[in-house]
Design a protein around this motif. Structure first.
Motif, PDB file in Angstrom:
ATOM      1  N   MET A 139      32.726  45.233  58.784  1.00  0.00           N
ATOM      2  CA  MET A 139      33.465  45.246  57.509  1.00  0.00           C
ATOM      3  C   MET A 139      32.530  45.643  56.379  1.00  0.00           C
ATOM      4  O   MET A 139      31.420  45.128  56.255  1.00  0.00           O
ATOM      5  CB  MET A 139      34.063  43.869  57.223  1.00  0.00           C
ATOM      6  CG  MET A 139      34.851  43.795  55.925  1.00  0.00           C
ATOM      7  SD  MET A 139      35.694  42.205  55.696  1.00  0.00           S
ATOM      8  CE  MET A 139      34.298  41.082  55.624  1.00  0.00           C
ATOM      9  N   THR A 140      32.962  46.575  55.553  1.00  0.00           N
ATOM     10  CA  THR A 140      32.173  47.056  54.433  1.00  0.00           C
ATOM     11  C   THR A 140      32.387  46.163  53.218  1.00  0.00           C
ATOM     12  O   THR A 140      33.508  45.751  52.925  1.00  0.00           O
ATOM     13  CB  THR A 140      32.576  48.504  54.084  1.00  0.00           C
ATOM     14  OG1 THR A 140      32.428  49.316  55.250  1.00  0.00           O
ATOM     15  CG2 THR A 140      31.715  49.062  52.973  1.00  0.00           C
ATOM     16  N   SER A 141      31.306  45.882  52.492  1.00  0.00           N
ATOM     17  CA  SER A 141      31.388  45.100  51.257  1.00  0.00           C
ATOM     18  C   SER A 141      31.235  46.044  50.074  1.00  0.00           C
ATOM     19  O   SER A 141      30.250  46.787  49.989  1.00  0.00           O
ATOM     20  CB  SER A 141      30.276  44.042  51.236  1.00  0.00           C
ATOM     21  OG  SER A 141      30.304  43.328  50.011  1.00  0.00           O
ATOM     22  N   ILE A 142      32.212  46.029  49.163  1.00  0.00           N
ATOM     23  CA  ILE A 142      32.242  46.980  48.054  1.00  0.00           C
ATOM     24  C   ILE A 142      32.456  46.228  46.742  1.00  0.00           C
ATOM     25  O   ILE A 142      33.350  45.387  46.638  1.00  0.00           O
ATOM     26  CB  ILE A 142      33.354  48.029  48.250  1.00  0.00           C
ATOM     27  CG1 ILE A 142      33.107  48.807  49.551  1.00  0.00           C
ATOM     28  CG2 ILE A 142      33.419  48.991  47.064  1.00  0.00           C
ATOM     29  CD1 ILE A 142      34.222  49.755  49.922  1.00  0.00           C
ATOM     30  N   LEU A 143      31.629  46.553  45.764  1.00  0.00           N
ATOM     31  CA  LEU A 143      31.752  45.981  44.420  1.00  0.00           C
ATOM     32  C   LEU A 143      32.523  46.954  43.535  1.00  0.00           C
ATOM     33  O   LEU A 143      32.204  48.150  43.486  1.00  0.00           O
ATOM     34  CB  LEU A 143      30.365  45.730  43.822  1.00  0.00           C
ATOM     35  CG  LEU A 143      30.319  45.255  42.370  1.00  0.00           C
ATOM     36  CD1 LEU A 143      30.789  43.815  42.276  1.00  0.00           C
ATOM     37  CD2 LEU A 143      28.917  45.401  41.797  1.00  0.00           C
ATOM     38  N   VAL A 144      33.537  46.453  42.847  1.00  0.00           N
ATOM     39  CA  VAL A 144      34.333  47.273  41.927  1.00  0.00           C
ATOM     40  C   VAL A 144      34.110  46.752  40.515  1.00  0.00           C
ATOM     41  O   VAL A 144      34.517  45.633  40.185  1.00  0.00           O
ATOM     42  CB  VAL A 144      35.833  47.232  42.276  1.00  0.00           C
ATOM     43  CG1 VAL A 144      36.628  48.104  41.298  1.00  0.00           C
ATOM     44  CG2 VAL A 144      36.060  47.701  43.710  1.00  0.00           C
ATOM     45  N   THR A 145      33.446  47.543  39.672  1.00  0.00           N
ATOM     46  CA  THR A 145      33.282  47.138  38.279  1.00  0.00           C
ATOM     47  C   THR A 145      34.572  47.448  37.522  1.00  0.00           C
ATOM     48  O   THR A 145      35.272  48.407  37.841  1.00  0.00           O
ATOM     49  CB  THR A 145      32.102  47.856  37.603  1.00  0.00           C
ATOM     50  OG1 THR A 145      32.456  49.228  37.346  1.00  0.00           O
ATOM     51  CG2 THR A 145      30.843  47.803  38.464  1.00  0.00           C
ATOM     52  N   GLY A 146      34.868  46.615  36.520  1.00  0.00           N
ATOM     53  CA  GLY A 146      36.165  46.774  35.852  1.00  0.00           C
ATOM     54  C   GLY A 146      37.301  46.481  36.810  1.00  0.00           C
ATOM     55  O   GLY A 146      38.395  47.043  36.700  1.00  0.00           O
ATOM     56  N   GLY A 147      37.045  45.570  37.745  1.00  0.00           N
ATOM     57  CA  GLY A 147      37.981  45.338  38.833  1.00  0.00           C
ATOM     58  C   GLY A 147      39.267  44.646  38.458  1.00  0.00           C
ATOM     59  O   GLY A 147      40.166  44.528  39.303  1.00  0.00           O
ATOM     60  N   THR A 148      39.399  44.175  37.219  1.00  0.00           N
ATOM     61  CA  THR A 148      40.662  43.588  36.773  1.00  0.00           C
ATOM     62  C   THR A 148      41.461  44.553  35.900  1.00  0.00           C
ATOM     63  O   THR A 148      42.557  44.220  35.459  1.00  0.00           O
ATOM     64  CB  THR A 148      40.410  42.289  35.984  1.00  0.00           C
ATOM     65  OG1 THR A 148      39.569  42.574  34.852  1.00  0.00           O
ATOM     66  CG2 THR A 148      39.735  41.236  36.858  1.00  0.00           C
ATOM     67  N   GLY A 149      40.916  45.745  35.651  1.00  0.00           N
ATOM     68  CA  GLY A 149      41.622  46.735  34.849  1.00  0.00           C
ATOM     69  C   GLY A 149      42.692  47.461  35.647  1.00  0.00           C
ATOM     70  O   GLY A 149      42.873  47.232  36.853  1.00  0.00           O
ATOM     71  N   THR A 150      43.395  48.376  34.982  1.00  0.00           N
ATOM     72  CA  THR A 150      44.500  49.092  35.627  1.00  0.00           C
ATOM     73  C   THR A 150      44.030  49.837  36.866  1.00  0.00           C
ATOM     74  O   THR A 150      44.617  49.715  37.950  1.00  0.00           O
ATOM     75  CB  THR A 150      45.142  50.073  34.632  1.00  0.00           C
ATOM     76  OG1 THR A 150      45.635  49.355  33.503  1.00  0.00           O
ATOM     77  CG2 THR A 150      46.289  50.824  35.290  1.00  0.00           C
ATOM     78  N   LEU A 151      42.971  50.626  36.733  1.00  0.00           N
ATOM     79  CA  LEU A 151      42.473  51.381  37.872  1.00  0.00           C
ATOM     80  C   LEU A 151      41.688  50.491  38.830  1.00  0.00           C
ATOM     81  O   LEU A 151      41.888  50.541  40.044  1.00  0.00           O
ATOM     82  CB  LEU A 151      41.600  52.539  37.399  1.00  0.00           C
ATOM     83  CG  LEU A 151      40.949  53.370  38.507  1.00  0.00           C
ATOM     84  CD1 LEU A 151      42.006  54.019  39.400  1.00  0.00           C
ATOM     85  CD2 LEU A 151      40.024  54.433  37.908  1.00  0.00           C
ATOM     86  N   GLY A 152      40.782  49.667  38.295  1.00  0.00           N
ATOM     87  CA  GLY A 152      39.939  48.843  39.144  1.00  0.00           C
ATOM     88  C   GLY A 152      40.721  47.906  40.037  1.00  0.00           C
ATOM     89  O   GLY A 152      40.382  47.713  41.212  1.00  0.00           O
ATOM     90  N   SER A 153      41.784  47.314  39.505  1.00  0.00           N
ATOM     91  CA  SER A 153      42.593  46.401  40.325  1.00  0.00           C
ATOM     92  C   SER A 153      43.313  47.161  41.434  1.00  0.00           C
ATOM     93  O   SER A 153      43.463  46.655  42.554  1.00  0.00           O
ATOM     94  CB  SER A 153      43.594  45.641  39.452  1.00  0.00           C
ATOM     95  OG  SER A 153      44.476  46.533  38.793  1.00  0.00           O
ATOM     96  N   ALA A 154      43.758  48.391  41.136  1.00  0.00           N
ATOM     97  CA  ALA A 154      44.420  49.200  42.160  1.00  0.00           C
ATOM     98  C   ALA A 154      43.434  49.612  43.250  1.00  0.00           C
ATOM     99  O   ALA A 154      43.772  49.626  44.441  1.00  0.00           O
ATOM    100  CB  ALA A 154      45.060  50.431  41.528  1.00  0.00           C
TER     101      ALA A 154
END
Length: 248
Positions: free
Chosen positions: A1-16
């Motif tokens: 399983m790959t672990s990925i960090l999403v910055t701005g992850g609660t924004g419109t694009l980041g959450s998607a």
């Protein structure tokens, strides 16, 4: 399983993006200023080392037109280098190298920082897209509050669906660093006034649309289509389809 960090992850694009990565079975760390356990303000970087430790990739969606994207990118790149993160993926905008806007100039500066850090830092991928349907929606919805709907004259837009961009980012994040990939544009290039009328029809409203001719180099760039990518019509969701879903 790959672990990925999403910055701005609660924004419109980041959450998607986060949703699509989880649907594919990946572990996702959502980084935003107010989202524990990775509540990090990228303007000062406190807690960033912990957030990036052990991840296989970073999808950098966090951005603000208020400034500071270059500071955030520098801190993120330094943390990624220290942690040995192999891949950083950045979402940018078509035309950042052609339109004389402060925010676009900042996005282009971050692109160059990521490219220049590649020799000693993480491998990188940069995806540029046209404006999102959501942005056009906010623009025309705000203007439609007036008795007459004023819009810049002579400007066309190629809006794209956020979900389609999120899907492409999820695909790129789980692959090898690819450098600057092909631009991603929406399915149609349409006059802004036409999109405004589609919004009015969807809302059952009537407003005269008033084209307003503006001055300045940025407006001239928009009139010339510097923000469009007619050779990369990738998206499938039209503005009307977006409106139907948004206003349902």
């Amino acid at each position: 399983m790959t672990s990925i960090l999403v910055t701005g992850g609660t924004g419109t694009l980041g959450s998607a993006v986060s949703t699509r990565l989880r649907e594919r079975g990946h572990e996702v760390r959502v980084l935003s200023r107010h989202s524990p356990p990775y509540a990090v303000d990228l303007r000062d970087g406190t807690g960033l080392d912990t957030a990036v430790e052990g991840v296989d990739a970073i999808v950098h969606c966090a951005s603000t037109p208020r400034g500071g994207d270059d500071t955030a990118a520098a801190l993120l790149l330094d943390a990624a280098r220290r942690a040995g993160v192999p891949h950083l993926l950045y979402i940018s905008i078509v035309g950042v190298d052609r339109l004389p806007l402060g925010y676009y100039g900042m996005k282009h500066r971050v692109e160059r920082m990521i490219e220049e850090a590649g020799a000693s830092g993480p491998g990188w991928t940069i995806l540029r897209t046209t404006q999102f349907h959501d942005l056009v929606f906010r623009l025309v919805a705000g203007a439609a509050r007036l008795p007459v709907l004023p819009l810049p004259a002579g400007v066309s837009i190629q809006p794209i669906d956020t979900g389609e961009v999120a899907g492409r980012l999820a695909e790129l994040a789980t692959g090898a660093p690819a450098g600057r990939v092909e631009d991603m544009g929406g399915p149609e290039i349409r006059p802004l006034g036409d999109l405004a009328r589609a919004y009015l029809r969807a809302r059952g409203r009537r407003r005269p649309v008033l084209p307003v001719r503006l001055a300045g180099k940025a407006y001239a760039g928009y009139r010339s289509g510097a923000h469009l990518t007619p050779g990369h019509v990738v998206g499938k969701v039209t503005f009307e389809q977006f409106l139907e879903r948004r206003l349902r």
